[in-house]
Design a protein around this motif. Structure first.
Motif, PDB file in Angstrom:
ATOM      1  N   ASP A 341       0.815  -1.277   0.008  1.00 24.46           N
ATOM      2  CA  ASP A 341      -0.052   0.196  -0.042  1.00 24.46           C
ATOM      3  C   ASP A 341       0.962   1.365   0.023  1.00 24.46           C
ATOM      4  O   ASP A 341       1.915   1.295   0.781  1.00 24.46           O
ATOM      5  CB  ASP A 341      -0.851   0.092   1.204  1.00 24.46           C
ATOM      6  N   ARG A 342       0.572   2.252  -0.828  1.00 25.12           N
ATOM      7  CA  ARG A 342       1.207   3.531  -0.802  1.00 25.12           C
ATOM      8  C   ARG A 342       0.226   4.630  -0.086  1.00 25.12           C
ATOM      9  O   ARG A 342      -0.781   4.803  -0.676  1.00 25.12           O
ATOM     10  CB  ARG A 342       1.378   3.964  -2.351  1.00 25.12           C
ATOM     11  N   PHE A 343       1.020   5.036   1.045  1.00 29.23           N
ATOM     12  CA  PHE A 343       0.380   6.170   1.732  1.00 29.23           C
ATOM     13  C   PHE A 343       0.700   7.378   1.077  1.00 29.23           C
ATOM     14  O   PHE A 343       1.848   7.712   1.423  1.00 29.23           O
ATOM     15  CB  PHE A 343       0.408   6.071   3.326  1.00 29.23           C
ATOM     16  N   ILE A 344      -0.247   8.358   0.775  1.00 31.15           N
ATOM     17  CA  ILE A 344      -0.116   9.542   0.134  1.00 31.15           C
ATOM     18  C   ILE A 344      -0.675  10.616   0.998  1.00 31.15           C
ATOM     19  O   ILE A 344      -1.544  10.444   1.812  1.00 31.15           O
ATOM     20  CB  ILE A 344      -0.664   9.835  -1.269  1.00 31.15           C
ATOM     21  N   LEU A 345      -0.248  11.670   0.939  1.00 29.86           N
ATOM     22  CA  LEU A 345      -0.572  13.141   1.725  1.00 29.86           C
ATOM     23  C   LEU A 345      -1.918  13.621   1.364  1.00 29.86           C
ATOM     24  O   LEU A 345      -1.992  13.748  -0.043  1.00 29.86           O
ATOM     25  CB  LEU A 345       0.433  13.869   1.804  1.00 29.86           C
ATOM     26  N   THR A 346      -2.662  13.812   1.881  1.00 23.35           N
ATOM     27  CA  THR A 346      -3.968  14.287   1.297  1.00 23.35           C
ATOM     28  C   THR A 346      -3.977  16.109   1.751  1.00 23.35           C
ATOM     29  O   THR A 346      -3.340  16.369   2.217  1.00 23.35           O
ATOM     30  CB  THR A 346      -5.209  13.706   2.040  1.00 23.35           C
ATOM     31  N   ASN A 347      -5.228  16.598   1.451  1.00 24.45           N
ATOM     32  CA  ASN A 347      -5.249  18.079   1.535  1.00 24.45           C
ATOM     33  C   ASN A 347      -4.600  18.666   2.807  1.00 24.45           C
ATOM     34  O   ASN A 347      -4.863  18.162   3.864  1.00 24.45           O
ATOM     35  CB  ASN A 347      -6.874  18.378   1.429  1.00 24.45           C
ATOM     36  N   ALA A 348      -3.897  19.474   2.593  1.00 27.14           N
ATOM     37  CA  ALA A 348      -3.390  20.368   3.451  1.00 27.14           C
ATOM     38  C   ALA A 348      -4.472  20.954   4.527  1.00 27.14           C
ATOM     39  O   ALA A 348      -5.285  21.848   3.786  1.00 27.14           O
ATOM     40  CB  ALA A 348      -2.113  21.453   3.162  1.00 27.14           C
ATOM     41  N   LEU A 349      -4.257  21.114   5.687  1.00 28.43           N
ATOM     42  CA  LEU A 349      -5.353  21.799   6.588  1.00 28.43           C
ATOM     43  C   LEU A 349      -5.082  23.294   6.509  1.00 28.43           C
ATOM     44  O   LEU A 349      -4.050  23.849   6.403  1.00 28.43           O
ATOM     45  CB  LEU A 349      -5.519  20.906   8.029  1.00 28.43           C
ATOM     46  N   THR A 350      -6.236  23.978   6.434  1.00 31.04           N
ATOM     47  CA  THR A 350      -6.425  25.497   6.581  1.00 31.04           C
ATOM     48  C   THR A 350      -6.742  25.919   7.818  1.00 31.04           C
ATOM     49  O   THR A 350      -6.125  26.818   8.283  1.00 31.04           O
ATOM     50  CB  THR A 350      -7.165  26.046   5.458  1.00 31.04           C
ATOM     51  N   ASP A 351      -7.645  25.339   8.522  1.00 35.09           N
ATOM     52  CA  ASP A 351      -8.270  25.776   9.727  1.00 35.09           C
ATOM     53  C   ASP A 351      -7.282  25.273  10.919  1.00 35.09           C
ATOM     54  O   ASP A 351      -6.708  24.110  10.551  1.00 35.09           O
ATOM     55  CB  ASP A 351      -9.724  25.368  10.079  1.00 35.09           C
ATOM     56  N   GLY A 352      -7.099  26.247  12.098  1.00 34.21           N
ATOM     57  CA  GLY A 352      -6.217  25.589  13.125  1.00 34.21           C
ATOM     58  C   GLY A 352      -5.569  26.642  13.820  1.00 34.21           C
ATOM     59  O   GLY A 352      -5.959  27.974  13.646  1.00 34.21           O
ATOM     60  N   ILE A 353      -4.163  26.366  13.679  1.00 39.30           N
ATOM     61  CA  ILE A 353      -3.217  27.363  14.530  1.00 39.30           C
ATOM     62  C   ILE A 353      -2.280  27.817  13.600  1.00 39.30           C
ATOM     63  O   ILE A 353      -1.902  27.162  12.626  1.00 39.30           O
ATOM     64  CB  ILE A 353      -2.725  26.627  15.684  1.00 39.30           C
ATOM     65  N   THR A 354      -2.015  29.235  13.788  1.00 38.58           N
ATOM     66  CA  THR A 354      -1.070  29.694  12.961  1.00 38.58           C
ATOM     67  C   THR A 354      -0.121  30.678  14.210  1.00 38.58           C
ATOM     68  O   THR A 354      -0.731  31.506  14.756  1.00 38.58           O
ATOM     69  CB  THR A 354      -1.342  30.769  11.936  1.00 38.58           C
ATOM     70  N   LEU A 355       1.273  30.372  14.276  1.00 35.73           N
ATOM     71  CA  LEU A 355       1.865  31.008  15.124  1.00 35.73           C
ATOM     72  C   LEU A 355       2.542  32.205  14.876  1.00 35.73           C
ATOM     73  O   LEU A 355       2.780  32.566  13.646  1.00 35.73           O
ATOM     74  CB  LEU A 355       3.127  30.118  15.741  1.00 35.73           C
ATOM     75  N   SER A 356       2.842  33.346  15.741  1.00 36.26           N
ATOM     76  CA  SER A 356       3.363  34.483  15.227  1.00 36.26           C
ATOM     77  C   SER A 356       4.661  34.623  14.794  1.00 36.26           C
ATOM     78  O   SER A 356       4.839  35.404  14.078  1.00 36.26           O
ATOM     79  CB  SER A 356       3.100  35.505  16.528  1.00 36.26           C
ATOM     80  N   SER A 357       5.453  33.287  15.200  1.00 37.73           N
ATOM     81  CA  SER A 357       6.822  33.420  15.074  1.00 37.73           C
ATOM     82  C   SER A 357       7.095  32.070  14.405  1.00 37.73           C
ATOM     83  O   SER A 357       6.568  30.957  14.916  1.00 37.73           O
ATOM     84  CB  SER A 357       7.823  33.855  15.999  1.00 37.73           C
ATOM     85  N   GLN A 358       7.725  32.044  13.189  1.00 36.45           N
ATOM     86  CA  GLN A 358       8.269  30.706  12.846  1.00 36.45           C
ATOM     87  C   GLN A 358       9.675  30.069  13.033  1.00 36.45           C
ATOM     88  O   GLN A 358      10.056  29.252  13.199  1.00 36.45           O
ATOM     89  CB  GLN A 358       8.257  30.756  11.326  1.00 36.45           C
ATOM     90  N   GLN A 359      10.353  31.205  13.669  1.00 32.52           N
ATOM     91  CA  GLN A 359      11.856  30.958  14.155  1.00 32.52           C
ATOM     92  C   GLN A 359      12.112  32.145  15.040  1.00 32.52           C
ATOM     93  O   GLN A 359      11.719  33.362  15.006  1.00 32.52           O
ATOM     94  CB  GLN A 359      12.759  31.209  12.926  1.00 32.52           C
ATOM     95  N   LEU A 360      12.610  31.586  16.273  1.00 34.73           N
ATOM     96  CA  LEU A 360      13.281  32.468  17.314  1.00 34.73           C
ATOM     97  C   LEU A 360      14.770  32.216  17.529  1.00 34.73           C
ATOM     98  O   LEU A 360      15.041  31.169  17.936  1.00 34.73           O
ATOM     99  CB  LEU A 360      12.401  32.513  18.547  1.00 34.73           C
ATOM    100  N   SER A 361      15.576  33.232  17.558  1.00 34.97           N
ATOM    101  CA  SER A 361      16.917  33.119  17.951  1.00 34.97           C
ATOM    102  C   SER A 361      17.146  34.072  19.359  1.00 34.97           C
ATOM    103  O   SER A 361      16.883  35.102  19.416  1.00 34.97           O
ATOM    104  CB  SER A 361      17.729  33.549  17.039  1.00 34.97           C
ATOM    105  N   LEU A 362      17.454  33.390  20.480  1.00 38.17           N
ATOM    106  CA  LEU A 362      17.412  33.795  21.739  1.00 38.17           C
ATOM    107  C   LEU A 362      19.002  33.831  22.387  1.00 38.17           C
ATOM    108  O   LEU A 362      19.335  32.727  21.973  1.00 38.17           O
ATOM    109  CB  LEU A 362      16.465  33.322  22.674  1.00 38.17           C
ATOM    110  N   THR A 363      19.285  34.694  22.928  1.00 40.12           N
ATOM    111  CA  THR A 363      20.537  34.646  23.598  1.00 40.12           C
ATOM    112  C   THR A 363      20.436  34.267  25.129  1.00 40.12           C
ATOM    113  O   THR A 363      19.464  34.174  25.463  1.00 40.12           O
ATOM    114  CB  THR A 363      21.344  36.020  23.554  1.00 40.12           C
ATOM    115  N   SER A 364      21.453  33.994  25.843  1.00 32.52           N
ATOM    116  CA  SER A 364      21.284  33.536  27.023  1.00 32.52           C
ATOM    117  C   SER A 364      20.672  34.366  27.985  1.00 32.52           C
ATOM    118  O   SER A 364      21.333  35.782  28.055  1.00 32.52           O
ATOM    119  CB  SER A 364      22.916  33.086  27.734  1.00 32.52           C
ATOM    120  N   GLY A 365      19.782  34.202  28.891  1.00 29.56           N
ATOM    121  CA  GLY A 365      19.275  34.980  29.629  1.00 29.56           C
ATOM    122  C   GLY A 365      17.843  35.782  28.953  1.00 29.56           C
ATOM    123  O   GLY A 365      17.268  36.516  29.646  1.00 29.56           O
TER     124      GLY A 365
END
Length: 647
Positions: A341-365
């Protein structure tokens, strides 16, 4: 008179029974007295239970009892064994000297090697090697190695424990093998076990680990890139352990024990059973499961995927899409009229959560807050719906604090944090029972600290689909460069960054056009150190695997007898003395000529008619070879190539 006396005694014995018994006792005593004296006054050296020591006195090597070594020297108490064989009946300790062979008469006694030079050890009991130079070892019981230099093979019917500094110049075969935490080992050949191989927090240079079809590989806090894994019945990744490999894996079961266990691979996986609940990071379409998936493992794709892409393969009707956890996509099984069996990806979901940042770079403290936007509005969801925030990766460095209501999460790095760390913050929706709402998408934010890269990039600057890369994964050597093409309609160069500049760096983009004449940007990725790193260009990611290794410039060569040819070997991140060159046939010889710049030059010489493979290998790593043919009257010539062996 003497005759008459004898007759009298005989007559007395015959007439008195008590005297008769007394004479019989005297005869028994006379018979056994010599044997008793022999037992009492036998030399101590005949006692087989006494412990012995092999050590040097002057320039010679001697064997003697522990007590005799503690006394004033008397050569009569010792046996000289210089360059000879040592045979022991009890416990034996080798401190120094040179012997050819050590064997045990009987079984169960212990051999301890603290130094010296030994050709072969054949011991029917436990062995502990702390130092010394040894050619080969064969033990029937447990073997502990914490030092020394073993030049060839090691065989053991019991458990082998490696600790401290270990060097084995051949293969290691045992029933069970444990590499202790903190150990530094180098095994030139294959490490094979019948029952278990326990790989702890250690540094191991080895070409291959082999399970022989029956062994279980337990991985606990091992951080280096895994060597080749062959024929294991089961691979267990302990909780909190992150494992990385770039070799093809074929095994009975991959068990990701605990939510914090991760297995990363850029190559293909063929498994009989996949067991969660840990996370498997892999290239889409490169996973095949022949039996079952248990424990709901989390699947994360290392490459960019879209609707319709193949996620994985499984034998017909044995696996369901609900057996795994998968963010943001559904799964649909396709029967392509084959055995899988070949498992394929179906429709990407649109409703749900979107975060304000996709990447954070933090320094110590430093700390920062990530907001979660929910679509439709969070108030429209059923009562009891919650947002779950999970942290993966270096969780000991990144701390999370979820605000009341769950719509934001504060991430902080303690002031004591030193070095470079990476993690991933994931947010998703669950119902009142805590079950995930799979019809609503999750989102994630990449966390880094200790990296010097510019962190001003925001994925909203480059909407999904505006940048495409011609490469999803690449393997390069330390110091080598690889050019990746980024296609975009934007007139400015997409922001590019490396998540770990100590592994690979990425240069500034240069405006070019692709083969169709469309505008694009080309970036140069340079390997700086061994490891694996994510390269981000305009929000699209690729994986760079950087390894130490060697390259040779010739695939094959033909010459006449008496001819010579120079092969160049370029080393990247490999010490010169870690490179071996050898020929498998006497018709061709190979000798080191000289070093020219960063190139090692080897001379190949045709000795007689025939064909040989000249192999260039890295201690504990891979090898490549040049095929050499020696023919009478042959015209010299060959085929150039760029052949690579990884350390």
């Amino acid at each position: 008179m003497e005759f008459c006396s004898a007759q009298f005694v005989k007559a007395e014995i015959g007439f008195h029974p008590e005297m008769n018994r007394g004479m019989r006792m005297k005869k028994w005593t006379a018979a056994f007295l010599p044997l008793l004296l022999l037992f009492l006054f036998a030399p101590r050296a005949a006692a087989s239970s006494s412990a012995e020591i092999v050590d040097m006195h002057g320039a010679k090597t001697y064997q003697g009892s522990v007590s005799d070594w503690g006394k004033t020297w008397d050569e009569n108490n010792f046996r000289e064994v210089t360059d000879g064989e040592v045979s022991a009946e009890g416990n034996l300790t080798v401190k120094s000297g040179t012997v050819e062979k050590i064997t045990l008469k009987g079984s169960g006694s212990k051999l301890t090697v603290q130094g010296g030079t030994i050709d072969d050890i054949q011991w029917d009991g436990p062995v502990e090697i702390k130092d010394g130079e040894i050619k080969s070892v064969d033990s029937t019981e447990d073997l502990k190695i914490s030092g020394g230099d073993i030049r060839h093979d090691v065989y053991c019917n019991g458990e082998v424990t490696l600790s401290n500094q270990v060097k084995i110049g051949g293969r290691l075969d045992a029933d069970e093998i444990t590499i202790s935490s903190g150990a530094k080992g180098r095994v030139t050949g294959t490490m094979t076990a019948e029952s278990y191989i326990n790989l702890n927090h250690c540094t191991l240079q080895i070409k291959e680990l082999d399970g022989g079809g029956t062994a279980i590989l337990n991985i606990d806090e091992y951080e280096d890139l895994l060597p080749t894994l062959s024929d294991f019945e089961k691979i267990v990744v302990k909780s909190g352990t992150i494992v990385t490999t770039d070799e093809k894996i074929e095994t009975g079961e991959l068990y990701l024990m605990g939510d914090q266990s991760e297995f990363h691979t850029s190559s293909s996986l063929e498994l009989r059973i996949l067991t969660g609940p840990g996370t498997l990071y892999f290239q889409s379409g490169k996973l095949t499961v022949y039996d079952s998936i248990k424990g709901k493992p989390l699947l994360v794709f290392r490459n960019h995927v879209r609707k319709g892409d193949t996620a994985f393969y499984a034998d017909c009707d044995l696996v369901k899409g609900s057996d795994v956890r998968l963010y943001d996509y559904g799964l649909e099984g396709k029967d392509d009229s084959g055995a899988e069996d070949r498992f394929i990806l179906t429709n990407a979901l649109t409703d749900g959560i979107t975060l304000s940042s996709q990447q954070l770079s933090l320094t110590s403290g430093e700390s920062a807050t990530v907001q979660a936007h929910v679509e439709p509005d969070f108030s429209d969801f059923a009562e009891g719906t919650k947002i779950i925030w999970e942290l993966y990766g270096d969780t000991s460095v990144f701390n999370k604090s979820v605000a009341s209501g769950g719509l934001s999460c504060k991430i902080s790095v303690p002031t004591s944090a030193k070095g470079m760390y990476k993690g991933t913050l994931i947010a998703y929706l669950v119902d009142r029972r805590g079950d995930r709402l799979w019809d609503y998408k999750s989102d994630s934010c990449i966390l880094t600290t200790g990296y010097s890269n510019d962190n001003t990039w925001n994925s909203s600057d480059y909407p999904d689909g505006s940048v495409t890369l011609d490469t999803s994964a690449v393997s390069i050597l330390t110091g080598d460069r690889y050019c990746v093409l980024a296609r975009t309609s934007d007139s400015s160069a997409p922001h590019a960054m490396s998540y770990n500049s100590s592994v690979a760096t990425i240069g500034a983009g240069r405006a070019v056009r692709d083969s169709a004449g469309n505008p694009a940007w080309i970036y140069s990725v340079t390997g700086t150190g061994r490891g694996q790193v994510t390269i981000d260009i305009g929000g699209k990611k690729m994986i760079a695997d950087v390894s130490a290794g060697i390259t040779i410039d010739t695939e094959s060569y033909t010459m006449a007898p008496g001819g010579t040819y120079i092969v160049g070997v370029r080393a990247k991140g490999v010490q010169d003395n870690a490179i071996w060159a050898s020929s498998n046939r006497s018709c061709v010889s190979v000798t080191f000529l000289k070093k020219s710049g960063n190139m090692l030059l080897y001379r190949l010489s045709g000795q007689s008619v025939g064909t040989a493979a000249v192999t260039f290998s890295i201690v504990g790593g891979d090898s490549v070879h040049t095929a050499v043919s020696v023919q009478n009257g042959a015209k010299a010539g060959g085929t150039s190539a760029r052949l690579v062996a990884l350390a």
